[in-house]
Enzyme design. Sequence first.
Site, PDB file in Angstrom:
ATOM      1  N   LYS A 170       0.838  -1.203   0.000  1.00 39.82           N
ATOM      2  CA  LYS A 170       0.000   0.000   0.000  1.00 39.82           C
ATOM      3  C   LYS A 170       0.872   1.251   0.000  1.00 39.82           C
ATOM      4  O   LYS A 170       1.484   1.610   0.983  1.00 39.82           O
ATOM      5  CB  LYS A 170      -0.895   0.052   1.248  1.00 39.82           C
ATOM      6  CG  LYS A 170      -1.926   1.162   1.138  1.00 39.82           C
ATOM      7  CD  LYS A 170      -2.380   1.710   2.468  1.00 39.82           C
ATOM      8  CE  LYS A 170      -1.703   2.972   2.888  1.00 39.82           C
ATOM      9  NZ  LYS A 170      -1.800   4.114   1.984  1.00 39.82           N
ATOM     10  N   GLU A 247       9.511   2.250  10.810  1.00 41.56           N
ATOM     11  CA  GLU A 247      10.501   3.321  10.656  1.00 41.56           C
ATOM     12  C   GLU A 247       9.732   4.630  10.733  1.00 41.56           C
ATOM     13  O   GLU A 247       8.827   4.867   9.926  1.00 41.56           O
ATOM     14  CB  GLU A 247      11.213   3.219   9.294  1.00 41.56           C
ATOM     15  CG  GLU A 247      12.202   2.090   9.205  1.00 41.56           C
ATOM     16  CD  GLU A 247      13.357   2.205  10.184  1.00 41.56           C
ATOM     17  OE1 GLU A 247      13.622   3.312  10.700  1.00 41.56           O
ATOM     18  OE2 GLU A 247      13.975   1.173  10.459  1.00 41.56           O
ATOM     19  N   CYS A 281      13.196  11.624   6.684  1.00 41.93           N
ATOM     20  CA  CYS A 281      13.234  11.305   8.120  1.00 41.93           C
ATOM     21  C   CYS A 281      14.660  11.445   8.652  1.00 41.93           C
ATOM     22  O   CYS A 281      14.870  11.586   9.853  1.00 41.93           O
ATOM     23  CB  CYS A 281      12.652   9.934   8.411  1.00 41.93           C
ATOM     24  SG  CYS A 281      13.269   8.677   7.333  1.00 41.93           S
ATOM     25  N   GLU A 380       8.894  16.772  15.245  1.00 44.62           N
ATOM     26  CA  GLU A 380       9.295  16.666  13.842  1.00 44.62           C
ATOM     27  C   GLU A 380       8.418  17.582  12.985  1.00 44.62           C
ATOM     28  O   GLU A 380       7.199  17.530  13.051  1.00 44.62           O
ATOM     29  CB  GLU A 380       9.161  15.221  13.356  1.00 44.62           C
ATOM     30  CG  GLU A 380       9.744  15.055  11.969  1.00 44.62           C
ATOM     31  CD  GLU A 380       9.727  13.614  11.475  1.00 44.62           C
ATOM     32  OE1 GLU A 380       8.702  12.954  11.636  1.00 44.62           O
ATOM     33  OE2 GLU A 380      10.744  13.184  10.917  1.00 44.62           O
TER      34      GLU A 380
HETATM   35  P1  ADP Z   1       3.008  10.757   6.526  1.00 46.40           P
HETATM   36  O1  ADP Z   1       3.089  11.976   7.348  1.00 46.40           O
HETATM   37  O2  ADP Z   1       4.268  10.290   5.921  1.00 46.40           O
HETATM   38  O3  ADP Z   1       1.829  10.745   5.586  1.00 46.40           O
HETATM   39  P2  ADP Z   1       1.573   8.708   7.913  1.00 46.40           P
HETATM   40  O4  ADP Z   1       2.014   7.904   9.078  1.00 46.40           O
HETATM   41  O5  ADP Z   1       0.306   9.468   8.029  1.00 46.40           O
HETATM   42  O6  ADP Z   1       2.775   9.637   7.601  1.00 46.40           O
HETATM   43  O7  ADP Z   1       1.442   7.782   6.624  1.00 46.40           O
HETATM   44  C1  ADP Z   1       2.375   6.824   6.255  1.00 46.40           C
HETATM   45  C2  ADP Z   1       1.645   5.659   5.607  1.00 46.40           C
HETATM   46  O8  ADP Z   1       0.784   5.072   6.573  1.00 46.40           O
HETATM   47  C3  ADP Z   1       0.748   6.049   4.436  1.00 46.40           C
HETATM   48  O9  ADP Z   1       0.790   5.058   3.443  1.00 46.40           O
HETATM   49  C4  ADP Z   1      -0.614   6.108   5.075  1.00 46.40           C
HETATM   50  O10 ADP Z   1      -1.667   5.909   4.169  1.00 46.40           O
HETATM   51  C5  ADP Z   1      -0.523   4.961   6.058  1.00 46.40           C
HETATM   52  N1  ADP Z   1      -1.503   5.053   7.156  1.00 46.40           N
HETATM   53  C6  ADP Z   1      -2.045   6.157   7.686  1.00 46.40           C
HETATM   54  N2  ADP Z   1      -2.910   5.839   8.659  1.00 46.40           N
HETATM   55  C7  ADP Z   1      -2.912   4.484   8.762  1.00 46.40           C
HETATM   56  C8  ADP Z   1      -3.587   3.541   9.590  1.00 46.40           C
HETATM   57  N3  ADP Z   1      -4.453   3.912  10.534  1.00 46.40           N
HETATM   58  N4  ADP Z   1      -3.333   2.238   9.410  1.00 46.40           N
HETATM   59  C9  ADP Z   1      -2.445   1.826   8.486  1.00 46.40           C
HETATM   60  N5  ADP Z   1      -1.784   2.663   7.671  1.00 46.40           N
HETATM   61  C10 ADP Z   1      -2.006   3.978   7.801  1.00 46.40           C
END
Ligand code: ADP
Length: 491
Positions: A170, A247, A281, A380
């Site tokens: 994903k 990470e 990061c 951050e």
């Molecule tokens: P960023 O600030 O890099 O968008 P996130 O942690 O929001 O950081 O997102 C990183 C990844 O995690 C993306 O692919 C996002 O769609 C996914 N993501 C966000 N929320 C969830 C969740 N509740 N469960 C699983 N994956 C998630």
Amino acid sequence: MTKNYIAGEWLPAAEASPNINPSNTNDIVGEYARASAIETERAIAAAFDAFPAWSRSTIQARHDTLKAVGDEILARKHELGHLLSREEGKTLPEGIGEVARAGQIFQFFAGECLRGAGEKLPSVRPSVEAEVTREPVGVIGLITPWNFPIAIPAWKIAPALAYGNTVVFKPAELVPGSAHALAEIIIRAGVPTGVFNLVMGRGAVVGEAMLSSSKVSAISFTGSVPTGRNIARTCITSGPMKKLQLEMGGKNPMVVLDDADLKLAVECAVNSAFFSTGQRCTASSRLIVTNGIHDRFVAAMQERMQGLVIDDALKAGTDVGPVVDQSQLDQDLKYISIGQAEGAKLVAGGKLLKCEAPGFYLAPALLTEVSNQMRVAREEIFGPVATVIRAKDYDEALELANDTLFGLSSGICTTSLKYASHFKRNAEAGMVMVNLPTAGVDYHVPFGGRKASSYGSREQGRYAQEFYTTVKTAYTFDGNGPYVHKANPKV
Ligand code: ADP
């Protein structure tokens, strides 16, 4: 609509979302499918069904597949780099460089397929031998962020497939284009049906479906700390315990000592803090500078920052592209205001810029007179915003560098072997850089951090096998001599 790849088929979804170029918001890269939970479950089921055969496929077959993927990525690095920079906003050389890295990673793991792992050992019991082998883990759910649209997927997908796992991938909502192009290449290389699935969509839908499925054995995630914590919670509170690799963020320090080569220190700081629009990061957002060089360093940074060209990511000569989207831009601006309200001085940048096309352009910002307790030094930001923190000497600089929730990358600029060696030993980080930017790593050595930055085993290089394989210990009694029942009574 650009489709998902599920169970060996390209499938449209009921919903789609536009992929917008941050350098020019009038430019829509494409409409990309957004999968539902049911579609995600189909992908997981396909990966689950494909696992037995793929896990027993020959190492030569896996090698050949990964090699073909790496070769095609490298051959098309300019075209794919263009797509990457267009959808993410890093400069074209950065985009091409990232694509090339993805190709190298696939080639590296093609080689790793052929490296045997395992041990055969004598037992402490007579006529018994012990074997330690590594086996694939199962279906691996890969969840990736937007800031490295092809390299991070590559460094998760390549080892997952190399060690015999099947994958549900994903990508981040903002950058489905590079993920889709990568999926096409992987499929063209001939992975069997179900071994690799691309499921684009929302974290809360696709991601959650992966976390809650008992058919998924492991999750490798890169993203923010709050999402990482949520993922950890979900993965261990229901169903089988999933293997986890997270990470997450950084608040990486770069120490500049009085004896540093000033020009080199400024280059390291500008690169660490502002290249890739500070959206790494491993970016350095805390420049910890000792008194004797502090004012010269700040003046040299101001001068260097004036020369930075902030413009369309695809234009030749651009040093820093736009911020990825409006919400990240709002966050960057919010933190610049928070810093000023906390007493920091904005001595360079920090203002919105108008370029030819409408985009999220922000002049990289430098905040001085920052204390390590301010929010801008603790949280951050994930943008082109750096803080300068004054330290009286090396000892204080080291203490400040380590005084953070995070522990990904930590840098020092010095000409002193004594301080460089001491820092390497005492920096509380997974990666330490001496006279180098905090960002920018090799692909054949481990990547990862400590504290709130990372959880689970390291990514990349041979260390990746720790996560993508599971260890089995087998005992065999060979019947030569009596079976000694009491030799090991306690276990
Ligand atoms: P960023 O600030 O890099 O968008 P996130 O942690 O929001 O950081 O997102 C990183 C990844 O995690 C993306 O692919 C996002 O769609 C996914 N993501 C966000 N929320 C969830 C969740 N509740 N469960 C699983 N994956 C998630």
